[in-house]
Design a protein around this motif. Structure first.
Motif, PDB file in Angstrom:
ATOM      1  N   TRP A  62     -10.089  -8.422  21.858  1.00  0.00           N
ATOM      2  CA  TRP A  62     -10.748  -7.743  20.749  1.00  0.00           C
ATOM      3  C   TRP A  62     -10.033  -6.478  20.298  1.00  0.00           C
ATOM      4  O   TRP A  62     -10.423  -5.862  19.322  1.00  0.00           O
ATOM      5  N   ARG A  63      -8.973  -6.103  20.992  1.00  0.00           N
ATOM      6  CA  ARG A  63      -8.291  -4.863  20.628  1.00  0.00           C
ATOM      7  C   ARG A  63      -7.568  -5.014  19.297  1.00  0.00           C
ATOM      8  O   ARG A  63      -6.820  -5.963  19.087  1.00  0.00           O
ATOM      9  N   ARG A  64      -7.782  -4.051  18.415  1.00  0.00           N
ATOM     10  CA  ARG A  64      -7.097  -4.055  17.128  1.00  0.00           C
ATOM     11  C   ARG A  64      -5.672  -3.523  17.289  1.00  0.00           C
ATOM     12  O   ARG A  64      -5.454  -2.568  18.011  1.00  0.00           O
ATOM     13  N   ARG A  65      -4.749  -4.139  16.576  1.00  0.00           N
ATOM     14  CA  ARG A  65      -3.340  -3.828  16.754  1.00  0.00           C
ATOM     15  C   ARG A  65      -2.762  -3.111  15.532  1.00  0.00           C
ATOM     16  O   ARG A  65      -3.139  -3.407  14.396  1.00  0.00           O
ATOM     17  N   PRO A  66      -1.781  -2.220  15.749  1.00  0.00           N
ATOM     18  CA  PRO A  66      -1.015  -1.704  14.609  1.00  0.00           C
ATOM     19  C   PRO A  66      -0.243  -2.838  13.941  1.00  0.00           C
ATOM     20  O   PRO A  66       0.167  -3.802  14.606  1.00  0.00           O
ATOM     21  N   LEU A  67      -0.037  -2.702  12.647  1.00  0.00           N
ATOM     22  CA  LEU A  67       0.767  -3.669  11.887  1.00  0.00           C
ATOM     23  C   LEU A  67       1.951  -2.933  11.268  1.00  0.00           C
ATOM     24  O   LEU A  67       1.761  -1.983  10.496  1.00  0.00           O
ATOM     25  N   ILE A  68       3.152  -3.366  11.601  1.00  0.00           N
ATOM     26  CA  ILE A  68       4.379  -2.816  11.046  1.00  0.00           C
ATOM     27  C   ILE A  68       4.863  -3.776   9.962  1.00  0.00           C
ATOM     28  O   ILE A  68       5.086  -4.960  10.241  1.00  0.00           O
ATOM     29  N   VAL A  69       5.031  -3.288   8.739  1.00  0.00           N
ATOM     30  CA  VAL A  69       5.534  -4.104   7.633  1.00  0.00           C
ATOM     31  C   VAL A  69       7.000  -3.722   7.449  1.00  0.00           C
ATOM     32  O   VAL A  69       7.315  -2.683   6.867  1.00  0.00           O
ATOM     33  N   LEU A  70       7.898  -4.537   7.973  1.00  0.00           N
ATOM     34  CA  LEU A  70       9.331  -4.211   8.030  1.00  0.00           C
ATOM     35  C   LEU A  70      10.075  -4.994   6.959  1.00  0.00           C
ATOM     36  O   LEU A  70      10.165  -6.222   7.020  1.00  0.00           O
ATOM     37  N   MET A  71      10.642  -4.264   5.985  1.00  0.00           N
ATOM     38  CA  MET A  71      11.293  -4.893   4.823  1.00  0.00           C
ATOM     39  C   MET A  71      12.809  -4.736   4.896  1.00  0.00           C
ATOM     40  O   MET A  71      13.325  -3.639   5.075  1.00  0.00           O
ATOM     41  N   HIS A  72      13.486  -5.840   4.770  1.00  0.00           N
ATOM     42  CA  HIS A  72      14.944  -5.888   4.910  1.00  0.00           C
ATOM     43  C   HIS A  72      15.641  -5.274   3.702  1.00  0.00           C
ATOM     44  O   HIS A  72      15.048  -5.038   2.650  1.00  0.00           O
ATOM     45  N   GLY A  73      16.950  -5.050   3.871  1.00  0.00           N
ATOM     46  CA  GLY A  73      17.777  -4.565   2.780  1.00  0.00           C
ATOM     47  C   GLY A  73      18.439  -5.711   2.037  1.00  0.00           C
ATOM     48  O   GLY A  73      18.108  -6.889   2.228  1.00  0.00           O
ATOM     49  N   CYS A  74      19.400  -5.382   1.175  1.00  0.00           N
ATOM     50  CA  CYS A  74      20.116  -6.397   0.410  1.00  0.00           C
ATOM     51  C   CYS A  74      21.009  -7.238   1.321  1.00  0.00           C
ATOM     52  O   CYS A  74      21.508  -6.750   2.339  1.00  0.00           O
ATOM     53  N   VAL A 104      13.574 -13.692  -2.319  1.00  0.00           N
ATOM     54  CA  VAL A 104      14.136 -14.981  -2.720  1.00  0.00           C
ATOM     55  C   VAL A 104      15.270 -14.749  -3.710  1.00  0.00           C
ATOM     56  O   VAL A 104      15.253 -13.784  -4.482  1.00  0.00           O
ATOM     57  N   ALA A 105      16.253 -15.660  -3.706  1.00  0.00           N
ATOM     58  CA  ALA A 105      17.416 -15.520  -4.585  1.00  0.00           C
ATOM     59  C   ALA A 105      17.027 -15.589  -6.061  1.00  0.00           C
ATOM     60  O   ALA A 105      17.687 -14.966  -6.903  1.00  0.00           O
ATOM     61  N   LYS A 106      15.971 -16.312  -6.385  1.00  0.00           N
ATOM     62  CA  LYS A 106      15.550 -16.390  -7.786  1.00  0.00           C
ATOM     63  C   LYS A 106      15.109 -15.036  -8.310  1.00  0.00           C
ATOM     64  O   LYS A 106      15.247 -14.742  -9.506  1.00  0.00           O
ATOM     65  N   ALA A 107      14.566 -14.206  -7.435  1.00  0.00           N
ATOM     66  CA  ALA A 107      14.101 -12.877  -7.851  1.00  0.00           C
ATOM     67  C   ALA A 107      15.233 -11.869  -7.868  1.00  0.00           C
ATOM     68  O   ALA A 107      15.222 -10.923  -8.671  1.00  0.00           O
ATOM     69  N   ASN A 108      16.222 -12.052  -6.985  1.00  0.00           N
ATOM     70  CA  ASN A 108      17.369 -11.149  -6.938  1.00  0.00           C
ATOM     71  C   ASN A 108      18.518 -11.880  -6.247  1.00  0.00           C
ATOM     72  O   ASN A 108      18.369 -12.302  -5.096  1.00  0.00           O
ATOM     73  N   PRO A 109      19.670 -12.031  -6.921  1.00  0.00           N
ATOM     74  CA  PRO A 109      20.768 -12.824  -6.345  1.00  0.00           C
ATOM     75  C   PRO A 109      21.352 -12.232  -5.065  1.00  0.00           C
ATOM     76  O   PRO A 109      22.012 -12.948  -4.302  1.00  0.00           O
ATOM     77  N   TRP A 110      21.135 -10.939  -4.804  1.00  0.00           N
ATOM     78  CA  TRP A 110      21.631 -10.308  -3.579  1.00  0.00           C
ATOM     79  C   TRP A 110      20.513 -10.130  -2.546  1.00  0.00           C
ATOM     80  O   TRP A 110      20.691  -9.431  -1.552  1.00  0.00           O
ATOM     81  N   SER A 111      19.369 -10.744  -2.804  1.00  0.00           N
ATOM     82  CA  SER A 111      18.201 -10.639  -1.920  1.00  0.00           C
ATOM     83  C   SER A 111      17.697  -9.212  -1.765  1.00  0.00           C
ATOM     84  O   SER A 111      17.096  -8.860  -0.749  1.00  0.00           O
ATOM     85  N   CYS A 112      17.973  -8.359  -2.763  1.00  0.00           N
ATOM     86  CA  CYS A 112      17.417  -7.001  -2.774  1.00  0.00           C
ATOM     87  C   CYS A 112      15.977  -7.047  -3.251  1.00  0.00           C
ATOM     88  O   CYS A 112      15.623  -7.863  -4.112  1.00  0.00           O
ATOM     89  N   TRP A 113      15.153  -6.169  -2.739  1.00  0.00           N
ATOM     90  CA  TRP A 113      13.835  -5.962  -3.329  1.00  0.00           C
ATOM     91  C   TRP A 113      14.010  -5.206  -4.643  1.00  0.00           C
ATOM     92  O   TRP A 113      14.836  -4.294  -4.737  1.00  0.00           O
ATOM     93  N   ASN A 114      13.250  -5.591  -5.655  1.00  0.00           N
ATOM     94  CA  ASN A 114      13.428  -5.044  -6.997  1.00  0.00           C
ATOM     95  C   ASN A 114      12.645  -3.744  -7.171  1.00  0.00           C
ATOM     96  O   ASN A 114      11.751  -3.634  -8.009  1.00  0.00           O
ATOM     97  N   TRP A 115      13.029  -2.726  -6.406  1.00  0.00           N
ATOM     98  CA  TRP A 115      12.370  -1.416  -6.451  1.00  0.00           C
ATOM     99  C   TRP A 115      12.512  -0.741  -7.810  1.00  0.00           C
ATOM    100  O   TRP A 115      11.714   0.118  -8.175  1.00  0.00           O
ATOM    101  N   PHE A 116      13.529  -1.141  -8.572  1.00  0.00           N
ATOM    102  CA  PHE A 116      13.826  -0.569  -9.887  1.00  0.00           C
ATOM    103  C   PHE A 116      13.078  -1.267 -11.016  1.00  0.00           C
ATOM    104  O   PHE A 116      13.171  -0.851 -12.168  1.00  0.00           O
ATOM    105  N   ASP A 117      12.367  -2.332 -10.691  1.00  0.00           N
ATOM    106  CA  ASP A 117      11.565  -3.048 -11.682  1.00  0.00           C
ATOM    107  C   ASP A 117      10.338  -2.203 -12.030  1.00  0.00           C
ATOM    108  O   ASP A 117       9.657  -1.688 -11.139  1.00  0.00           O
ATOM    109  N   ASN A 118      10.053  -2.051 -13.316  1.00  0.00           N
ATOM    110  CA  ASN A 118       8.968  -1.160 -13.736  1.00  0.00           C
ATOM    111  C   ASN A 118       7.603  -1.600 -13.214  1.00  0.00           C
ATOM    112  O   ASN A 118       6.765  -0.763 -12.879  1.00  0.00           O
ATOM    113  N   ALA A 119       7.376  -2.915 -13.160  1.00  0.00           N
ATOM    114  CA  ALA A 119       6.096  -3.394 -12.624  1.00  0.00           C
ATOM    115  C   ALA A 119       5.990  -3.070 -11.137  1.00  0.00           C
ATOM    116  O   ALA A 119       4.955  -2.599 -10.659  1.00  0.00           O
ATOM    117  N   THR A 120       7.061  -3.304 -10.389  1.00  0.00           N
ATOM    118  CA  THR A 120       7.049  -3.028  -8.948  1.00  0.00           C
ATOM    119  C   THR A 120       6.855  -1.549  -8.667  1.00  0.00           C
ATOM    120  O   THR A 120       6.038  -1.166  -7.812  1.00  0.00           O
TER     121      THR A 120
END
Length: 334
Positions: A62-74, A104-120
């Motif tokens: 029943w112990r609640r655990r910390p959650l680490i959301v680890l996001m990769h680079g390009c 996914v490659a469809k979202a960015n050909p270098w697998s970067c997160w689109n931090w520069f996208d205005n919606a994001t």
């Protein structure tokens, strides 16, 4: 005869109540969709992303655990950042669940997160997709609601900075390694210039507006920003601007206006000498007695995860160990 029956009863009870060895840690695959996840710069990309979830050794009860959301680079899949940072070993030792979103490659050909996208950068787009993944994991696993941390390297660090500002109710803290401020780029075409020269937007105003929109009980959202002084990919000014943005966001702006490449004086600062001739300067900024922003500057470190496994790209084996600093952050030794 009676003694034999007693002996068998004892053996049976021992089998029933024998402590089982803990189950080993394991990776589980999943995916999550968000209606708010459409990209402004790529409206044809379906707003869903896969992820890996690491369930630590001995998870259960029943112990609640910390959650680490680890996001990769390009150019770095989640499997690589997991192995290079040794995140599974730390998760086993500390009882963390670890969510690793996959670009996914469809979202960015270098697998970067689109931090520069205005919606994001506004909290929609890929920020909304990762937020939806967090909520899905919280529904399925026993996650401590006040111990969810956004963590990332390079483009993943940029996305972590966005998540802290735009989804403060979800996250207890943000750990950015070699990233930039939320909304630093006004458009995708300016992203490379921002990495080299700093924001082309009013990043402090973005922090102030995010603070005005955030529920009071969600603040502060502490930031730990670590970067190398020799980083030729993400210029040092970006870490300075990220720190300044989170100071405003957490209600501790500079008392006087200053140039964009200058930080206000820290409340506490230490410099230590490390192996390989490096130095580490830790600058703490406090509000109401609590550290709300910590900057870690490492000389001799380029664009790489500090203390990582250097058989993987973008990892430096020399100290400090950034994953150990993350563990201290999550443990509240901040």
């Amino acid at each position: 005869m009676l003694e034999k029956l007693r002996s068998r009863a004892r053996e049976l009870l021992a089998r029933i109540f024998r402590r089982k060895p803990p189950e080993p840690g394991r990776f589980i695959s999943g995916s999550k969709f968000s209606w708010r996840g459409w990209l402004a710069s790529g409206p044809w990309v379906w707003p869903s992303r896969e992820y890996l979830l690491y369930v630590p050794r001995g998870y259960g009860g029943w112990r609640r655990r910390p959650l680490i959301v680890l996001m990769h680079g390009c150019r770095q899949p989640p499997e690589d950042i997991a192995a290079a940072t040794r995140i599974a070993a730390h998760a086993d030792a500390n009882g963390w669940l670890v969510l690793l979103p996959r670009q996914v490659a469809k979202a960015n050909p270098w697998s970067c997160w689109n931090w520069f996208d205005n919606a994001t950068s506004a909290g929609r787009g890929e920020a909304a997709i990762v937020a939806a993944q967090v909520k899905a994991v919280r529904r399925t696993y026993r996650v401590h609601p006040r111990k969810v941390y956004a963590v990332g390297m390079s483009a993943g660090g940029c996305l972590a900075a966005v998540l802290g500002l735009r989804h403060p109710k979800l996250f207890a803290g943000v750990f950015v390694h070699s990233g930039v401020a939320c909304g630093a780029a006004s458009a995708p075409l300016t992203a490379m210039r921002v990495l080299a020269h700093g924001a082309d937007t009013d990043y402090e105003r973005i922090g102030a507006d995010a603070r005005a929109d955030a529920p009071r009980r969600a603040l502060p959202v502490p930031l730990l920003a670590i970067a190398g002084a020799d980083d030729s990919v993400v210029a040092e000014i970006n870490t300075i601007q990220l720190v300044r943005q989170y100071l405003v966001f957490n209600g501790k702006p500079a008392q006087q206006p200053s140039p964009p490449d200058v930080l206000p004086p820290a409340d506490h600062e230490t410099t230590s000498t490390l192996a390989a001739g490096r130095t580490m300067t830790v600058s703490d900024y406090r509000r109401d007695g609590r550290v709300v922003v910590r900057r870690v500057r490492v000389t001799g470190l380029a664009h790489a995860w500090s203390g990582g496994v250097d058989t993987f790209p973008y990892n430096d084996p020399n100290p400090p160990d950034a994953t150990a600093l993350l563990a201290e952050f999550v443990a509240g030794k901040f």
